[in-house]
Design a protein around this motif. Sequence first.
Motif, PDB file in Angstrom:
ATOM      1  N   PHE A 217       0.844  -1.215   0.000  1.00 55.60           N
ATOM      2  CA  PHE A 217       0.000   0.000   0.000  1.00 55.60           C
ATOM      3  C   PHE A 217       0.869   1.251   0.000  1.00 55.60           C
ATOM      4  CE2 PHE A 217      -3.277  -2.598   2.631  1.00 55.60           C
ATOM      5  CZ  PHE A 217      -3.697  -3.245   1.485  1.00 55.60           C
ATOM      6  N   ALA A 218       1.965   1.214   0.742  1.00 54.42           N
ATOM      7  CA  ALA A 218       2.848   2.379   0.856  1.00 54.42           C
ATOM      8  C   ALA A 218       3.442   2.774  -0.494  1.00 54.42           C
ATOM      9  CB  ALA A 218       3.947   2.112   1.865  1.00 54.42           C
ATOM     10  N   LYS A 219       3.566   1.789  -1.406  1.00 52.82           N
ATOM     11  CA  LYS A 219       4.148   2.061  -2.720  1.00 52.82           C
ATOM     12  C   LYS A 219       3.088   2.320  -3.792  1.00 52.82           C
ATOM     13  CE  LYS A 219       8.098  -0.965  -1.716  1.00 52.82           C
ATOM     14  NZ  LYS A 219       8.817  -2.200  -2.130  1.00 52.82           N
ATOM     15  N   ALA A 220       1.825   2.104  -3.445  1.00 54.56           N
ATOM     16  CA  ALA A 220       0.753   2.222  -4.444  1.00 54.56           C
ATOM     17  C   ALA A 220       0.385   3.681  -4.711  1.00 54.56           C
ATOM     18  CB  ALA A 220      -0.470   1.450  -3.977  1.00 54.56           C
ATOM     19  N   GLY A 221      -0.163   3.922  -5.881  1.00 48.44           N
ATOM     20  CA  GLY A 221      -0.651   5.266  -6.215  1.00 48.44           C
ATOM     21  C   GLY A 221      -1.909   5.611  -5.433  1.00 48.44           C
ATOM     22  N   LYS A 222      -2.192   6.899  -5.296  1.00 51.26           N
ATOM     23  CA  LYS A 222      -3.329   7.325  -4.473  1.00 51.26           C
ATOM     24  C   LYS A 222      -4.665   6.936  -5.085  1.00 51.26           C
ATOM     25  CE  LYS A 222      -3.502  12.010  -6.464  1.00 51.26           C
ATOM     26  NZ  LYS A 222      -3.479  13.447  -6.141  1.00 51.26           N
ATOM     27  N   ASP A 223      -4.700   6.659  -6.395  1.00 50.85           N
ATOM     28  CA  ASP A 223      -5.947   6.272  -7.068  1.00 50.85           C
ATOM     29  C   ASP A 223      -6.052   4.768  -7.280  1.00 50.85           C
ATOM     30  OD1 ASP A 223      -6.673   8.967  -7.288  1.00 50.85           O
ATOM     31  OD2 ASP A 223      -5.560   9.183  -9.173  1.00 50.85           O
ATOM     32  N   TRP A 225      -7.385   1.759  -6.406  1.00 47.74           N
ATOM     33  CA  TRP A 225      -8.396   1.069  -5.616  1.00 47.74           C
ATOM     34  C   TRP A 225      -8.267  -0.453  -5.732  1.00 47.74           C
ATOM     35  CZ3 TRP A 225     -11.665  -2.204  -8.269  1.00 47.74           C
ATOM     36  CH2 TRP A 225     -11.765  -2.016  -9.655  1.00 47.74           C
ATOM     37  N   GLN A 226      -7.631  -0.907  -6.831  1.00 43.16           N
ATOM     38  CA  GLN A 226      -7.524  -2.347  -7.059  1.00 43.16           C
ATOM     39  C   GLN A 226      -6.651  -3.049  -6.015  1.00 43.16           C
ATOM     40  OE1 GLN A 226      -7.009  -0.027  -9.465  1.00 43.16           O
ATOM     41  NE2 GLN A 226      -7.806  -0.727 -11.466  1.00 43.16           N
ATOM     42  N   ILE A 227      -5.585  -2.375  -5.557  1.00 37.37           N
ATOM     43  CA  ILE A 227      -4.671  -3.051  -4.637  1.00 37.37           C
ATOM     44  C   ILE A 227      -5.350  -3.355  -3.300  1.00 37.37           C
ATOM     45  CG2 ILE A 227      -3.624  -0.925  -3.681  1.00 37.37           C
ATOM     46  CD1 ILE A 227      -0.948  -2.527  -3.704  1.00 37.37           C
ATOM     47  N   TYR A 228      -6.217  -2.432  -2.852  1.00 33.71           N
ATOM     48  CA  TYR A 228      -6.953  -2.693  -1.614  1.00 33.71           C
ATOM     49  C   TYR A 228      -7.988  -3.800  -1.814  1.00 33.71           C
ATOM     50  CZ  TYR A 228      -4.826   1.476   0.383  1.00 33.71           C
ATOM     51  OH  TYR A 228      -3.913   2.397   0.853  1.00 33.71           O
ATOM     52  N   MET A 229      -8.589  -3.833  -2.999  1.00 35.60           N
ATOM     53  CA  MET A 229      -9.535  -4.903  -3.294  1.00 35.60           C
ATOM     54  C   MET A 229      -8.821  -6.253  -3.385  1.00 35.60           C
ATOM     55  SD  MET A 229     -12.190  -5.250  -6.458  1.00 35.60           S
ATOM     56  CE  MET A 229     -12.828  -6.876  -6.884  1.00 35.60           C
ATOM     57  N   HIS A 230      -7.626  -6.254  -3.965  1.00 36.50           N
ATOM     58  CA  HIS A 230      -6.848  -7.488  -4.051  1.00 36.50           C
ATOM     59  C   HIS A 230      -6.524  -8.006  -2.654  1.00 36.50           C
ATOM     60  CE1 HIS A 230      -3.880 -10.423  -5.286  1.00 36.50           C
ATOM     61  NE2 HIS A 230      -2.953  -9.810  -4.572  1.00 36.50           N
ATOM     62  N   ALA A 231      -6.155  -7.103  -1.755  1.00 37.56           N
ATOM     63  CA  ALA A 231      -5.840  -7.504  -0.384  1.00 37.56           C
ATOM     64  C   ALA A 231      -7.077  -8.067   0.309  1.00 37.56           C
ATOM     65  CB  ALA A 231      -5.293  -6.304   0.387  1.00 37.56           C
ATOM     66  N   ALA A 232      -8.211  -7.397   0.118  1.00 39.96           N
ATOM     67  CA  ALA A 232      -9.452  -7.877   0.724  1.00 39.96           C
ATOM     68  C   ALA A 232      -9.847  -9.241   0.163  1.00 39.96           C
ATOM     69  CB  ALA A 232     -10.568  -6.862   0.477  1.00 39.96           C
ATOM     70  N   ASN A 233      -9.642  -9.429  -1.138  1.00 43.75           N
ATOM     71  CA  ASN A 233      -9.963 -10.707  -1.763  1.00 43.75           C
ATOM     72  C   ASN A 233      -9.088 -11.832  -1.221  1.00 43.75           C
ATOM     73  OD1 ASN A 233      -9.409 -12.643  -4.440  1.00 43.75           O
ATOM     74  ND2 ASN A 233     -11.540 -12.069  -4.094  1.00 43.75           N
ATOM     75  N   TYR A 234      -7.822 -11.513  -0.926  1.00 42.20           N
ATOM     76  CA  TYR A 234      -6.935 -12.526  -0.334  1.00 42.20           C
ATOM     77  C   TYR A 234      -7.498 -12.986   1.011  1.00 42.20           C
ATOM     78  CZ  TYR A 234      -2.826 -14.920   1.408  1.00 42.20           C
ATOM     79  OH  TYR A 234      -1.978 -15.882   1.906  1.00 42.20           O
ATOM     80  N   CYS A 235      -7.972 -12.038   1.808  1.00 40.67           N
ATOM     81  CA  CYS A 235      -8.564 -12.382   3.102  1.00 40.67           C
ATOM     82  C   CYS A 235      -9.811 -13.246   2.912  1.00 40.67           C
ATOM     83  CB  CYS A 235      -8.924 -11.118   3.871  1.00 40.67           C
ATOM     84  SG  CYS A 235      -7.508 -10.079   4.292  1.00 40.67           S
ATOM     85  N   ALA A 254     -13.664   3.844  -0.947  1.00 41.62           N
ATOM     86  CA  ALA A 254     -13.474   5.273  -0.728  1.00 41.62           C
ATOM     87  C   ALA A 254     -12.721   5.922  -1.897  1.00 41.62           C
ATOM     88  CB  ALA A 254     -12.721   5.510   0.582  1.00 41.62           C
ATOM     89  N   ILE A 255     -11.813   5.160  -2.520  1.00 39.88           N
ATOM     90  CA  ILE A 255     -11.074   5.688  -3.668  1.00 39.88           C
ATOM     91  C   ILE A 255     -11.953   5.718  -4.907  1.00 39.88           C
ATOM     92  CG2 ILE A 255      -9.110   5.269  -5.230  1.00 39.88           C
ATOM     93  CD1 ILE A 255      -7.661   4.015  -2.786  1.00 39.88           C
ATOM     94  N   LYS A 256     -12.671   4.614  -5.175  1.00 36.80           N
ATOM     95  CA  LYS A 256     -13.562   4.542  -6.341  1.00 36.80           C
ATOM     96  C   LYS A 256     -14.579   3.429  -6.113  1.00 36.80           C
ATOM     97  CE  LYS A 256     -13.777   3.877 -11.343  1.00 36.80           C
ATOM     98  NZ  LYS A 256     -13.019   3.565 -12.583  1.00 36.80           N
ATOM     99  N   GLU A 257     -15.805   3.819  -5.852  1.00 45.19           N
ATOM    100  CA  GLU A 257     -16.853   2.830  -5.643  1.00 45.19           C
ATOM    101  C   GLU A 257     -17.294   2.247  -6.982  1.00 45.19           C
ATOM    102  OE1 GLU A 257     -20.656   2.750  -2.771  1.00 45.19           O
ATOM    103  OE2 GLU A 257     -20.948   4.024  -4.539  1.00 45.19           O
ATOM    104  N   ASN A 258     -17.368   0.932  -7.062  1.00 44.39           N
ATOM    105  CA  ASN A 258     -17.867   0.260  -8.258  1.00 44.39           C
ATOM    106  C   ASN A 258     -18.468  -1.081  -7.857  1.00 44.39           C
ATOM    107  OD1 ASN A 258     -15.618  -1.747  -8.267  1.00 44.39           O
ATOM    108  ND2 ASN A 258     -14.388   0.081  -8.729  1.00 44.39           N
TER     109      ASN A 258
END
Length: 307
Positions: A217-223, A225-235, A254-258
């Motif tokens: 997350f620290a290296k990801a761009g501010k927009d 949203w996929q990386i947070y979804m990928h992490a949630a999907n892993y869980c 919060a970044i982009k609702e879809n």
Amino acid sequence: MKQTPLLKKRGFYCFLLFVPLMIGACNQKSGETKTETNMENLTDTSSPDRHMQLPEASPLSIVTQYIGVTELTVRYHRPGLYNDSDALSNRIPYNEIWSPGHHLITKFSTSDSIMIKDKMLPPGLYSLLMIPGEKAWVMVFNTDTLFDIRQYDEKNDALRISIDVQKAGFTKDLTFLFCDIQPNSAIMAMNWGNVTIRVPVFINNEKKIIQTFEAAFAKAGKDDWQIYMHAANYCLEGCTTLDKGLEWIDKSIAIKENHANVWEKAELYAEKGDYKNAVIYGEKANELAKTSPDAARQKHFDDDIAM
């Protein structure tokens, strides 16, 4: 040509001058040889087979197992019994420190902190030793990476655990293996003769997973949203750290609702057994999907909602 007395004298003086140089050179060469000999003693290269790769009576074996993201490795030699009547008691010293292998010390390494039975072992490389007994064996993890059992010092033991001996089918060659692999645990077993030693190993994968994703997350761009979804999907897929999964999917939304990340949130709630919220976010994802040109995805949502 006949030498004159003058030439003979000059030759004699030259010889006298040359002798000290020869002696000095010899002394210097002797010093160099002594140094090399000392180095050979330090590296124990006196044995002629040190520089040759030859077949061994007890061949080297390396077994590596990942439990989650933690790497465990046992490096050992495999002595063999002649047959099932070859008593193990003739091969191992009971009630004495022993390396489960041949003449070289068995090594164990772990990339992360682990629990062995009910005790913590920090990450690192260890000498793996044992004290065999009639009913129980003591497994020893020593911080010295020993070459010879005679170098063993109990003061450097990092961990000692007692394991009950179990009877098993005959195993000719000493064998280490990992079995009963689970996302957070495994059994490390040693089989030889009609004896098996089975040690439970536990891993705290959740902490490591969180650290891995937070570093990403620290290296990801501010927009992103996929990386947070990928992490949630892993869980979700691993049925682990579901609360963290909900936290991360909220950041994605919060970044982009879809429809994709809202549907992920519905599935996380369903996995937690919160079906009320699962239906709420499932229906919301279905509405968002209607604005998507992906008709196949829309049908997928409709089918899941109908279930």
